[in-house]
Design an enzyme around this catalytic site. Sequence first.
Site, PDB file in Angstrom:
ATOM      1  CG  MET A 110      -4.832  -5.163   7.783  1.00  0.00           C
ATOM      2  SD  MET A 110      -6.214  -4.323   7.243  1.00  0.00           S
ATOM      3  CE  MET A 110      -6.529  -3.319   8.645  1.00  0.00           C
ATOM      4  CB  SER A 111      -0.791  -7.699   3.189  1.00  0.00           C
ATOM      5  OG  SER A 111       0.371  -7.027   3.694  1.00  0.00           O
ATOM      6  CB  SER A 134      -0.828  -0.128   1.179  1.00  0.00           C
ATOM      7  OG  SER A 134      -1.851  -1.187   1.339  1.00  0.00           O
ATOM      8  CE1 TYR A 147      -9.052  -4.849   2.271  1.00  0.00           C
ATOM      9  CE2 TYR A 147      -7.310  -5.501   3.814  1.00  0.00           C
ATOM     10  CZ  TYR A 147      -7.853  -4.673   2.805  1.00  0.00           C
ATOM     11  OH  TYR A 147      -6.937  -3.926   2.273  1.00  0.00           O
ATOM     12  CD  GLU A 148      -8.466  -6.570  -2.017  1.00  0.00           C
ATOM     13  OE1 GLU A 148      -8.724  -6.217  -3.078  1.00  0.00           O
ATOM     14  OE2 GLU A 148      -7.334  -6.667  -1.617  1.00  0.00           O
ATOM     15  CB  ALA A 158       1.699   0.394   4.598  1.00  0.00           C
ATOM     16  CG  HIS A 184      -2.925  -2.561  -3.302  1.00  0.00           C
ATOM     17  ND1 HIS A 184      -1.900  -3.382  -3.005  1.00  0.00           N
ATOM     18  CD2 HIS A 184      -3.260  -1.950  -2.236  1.00  0.00           C
ATOM     19  CE1 HIS A 184      -1.605  -3.298  -1.602  1.00  0.00           C
ATOM     20  NE2 HIS A 184      -2.286  -2.614  -1.054  1.00  0.00           N
ATOM     21  CG  ASN A 212      -0.186   3.335  11.785  1.00  0.00           C
ATOM     22  OD1 ASN A 212      -0.211   2.892  10.375  1.00  0.00           O
ATOM     23  ND2 ASN A 212      -0.695   2.681  12.721  1.00  0.00           N
ATOM     24  CG  HIS A 255      -5.264  -6.649   1.709  1.00  0.00           C
ATOM     25  ND1 HIS A 255      -5.059  -5.700   0.207  1.00  0.00           N
ATOM     26  CD2 HIS A 255      -4.114  -6.242   1.770  1.00  0.00           C
ATOM     27  CE1 HIS A 255      -4.257  -5.028  -0.055  1.00  0.00           C
ATOM     28  NE2 HIS A 255      -3.273  -5.206   1.083  1.00  0.00           N
ATOM     29  CG  HIS A 287      -6.629   3.114   2.753  1.00  0.00           C
ATOM     30  ND1 HIS A 287      -5.502   2.125   3.190  1.00  0.00           N
ATOM     31  CD2 HIS A 287      -6.588   3.195   1.501  1.00  0.00           C
ATOM     32  CE1 HIS A 287      -5.159   1.697   2.017  1.00  0.00           C
ATOM     33  NE2 HIS A 287      -5.712   2.496   0.996  1.00  0.00           N
TER      34      HIS A 287
HETATM   35  N1  HPA Z   1      -2.893  -2.135  11.355  1.00  0.00           N
HETATM   36  C1  HPA Z   1      -3.168  -2.844  10.393  1.00  0.00           C
HETATM   37  N2  HPA Z   1      -2.737  -2.547   8.991  1.00  0.00           N
HETATM   38  C2  HPA Z   1      -1.910  -1.431   8.828  1.00  0.00           C
HETATM   39  C3  HPA Z   1      -1.769  -0.464  10.069  1.00  0.00           C
HETATM   40  C4  HPA Z   1      -2.102  -0.968  11.238  1.00  0.00           C
HETATM   41  O1  HPA Z   1      -2.038  -0.175  12.189  1.00  0.00           O
HETATM   42  N3  HPA Z   1      -1.034   0.687   9.243  1.00  0.00           N
HETATM   43  C5  HPA Z   1      -0.897   0.144   8.177  1.00  0.00           C
HETATM   44  N4  HPA Z   1      -1.341  -1.091   7.783  1.00  0.00           N
END
Ligand code: HPA
Length: 274
Positions: free
Chosen positions: A209-210, A27, A82-83, A111, A58, A233, A80, A245
């Site tokens: 998430m990947s 991402s 969740y898709e 990310a 993406h 983050n 991912h 996002h």
């Molecule tokens: N959590 C899950 N997925 C993420 C995060 C997060 O804090 N930051 C970027 N992708």
Amino acid sequence: MSIEDAVRIIGERRPGFMPRVALLLGSGLGQVAERIEDPTRISYADLPGFPVPTVAGHAGSLILGRLAGVDLLCLNGRVHAYEGGDGAARLKVLVRTVKQLGVEALVLTNAAGSLRTEVGPGSLVLIRDHINMLGFNPLQGPNDEAWGPRFFSMRDAYDPALAARFRRAAVATGIALAEGVYLAYPGPNFETPAEIRAFRGLGADLVGMSTVPEVVVARHCGLALAALSAVTNLAEGMGDGMLSHHETLSQGARIAQSLETLILGFLESLKHGL
Ligand code: HPA
């Protein structure tokens, strides 16, 4: 969905091309794809069985070309958990196509949120190991013995020799590179603060998430890999603002420059063989 079809189409678009490295961009990390010399772009939509990403940030394209003097296949975009849908089957096609093309090293990027305050937004982290909290595994279902055994070890799934190369590239390029354990969370919501506290107790340094599904499929078929997280983050409950996002993408773009430098340093080191 056939890996042979995808391999044939790639071969027709770029006859005789033998990529040594495959680079999957997560991402907001697509910038390095712009640097690829003499590129041939193929949309995932033109490759039977390839995943077509539905998430902003993406692109969903495969690029063949050269970077730092190394023939490379770049996978710009992923799917991912969740898709939903047939994402797991498509992910297998993508990773196994890379294997079938004879690639020596798969480099995954993502990310992620950091669970360590000293590894804040903007940091790059080499993934040492993972914890799968997705609640699924892409290899569930009948095993295809042609690709790998039913049961297999995940020790050293993140190839120690490739990791050592990334450490050396970080020193050579002056990029700070932390190391940690990545925990895969199903999403699509970000984690709750209570989940983050629990995950810290489990030994997670990063959350995202990947990546874990790709690692499992690559490990199964014996494809050596390394993985890097770009910290966008601090994990939920640790920082001031609410996660979004948008923040992932804008912070990703900020880190993309140092990620690019590190990847170029890694590729330079491959010029004289793996
Ligand atoms: N959590 C899950 N997925 C993420 C995060 C997060 O804090 N930051 C970027 N992708």
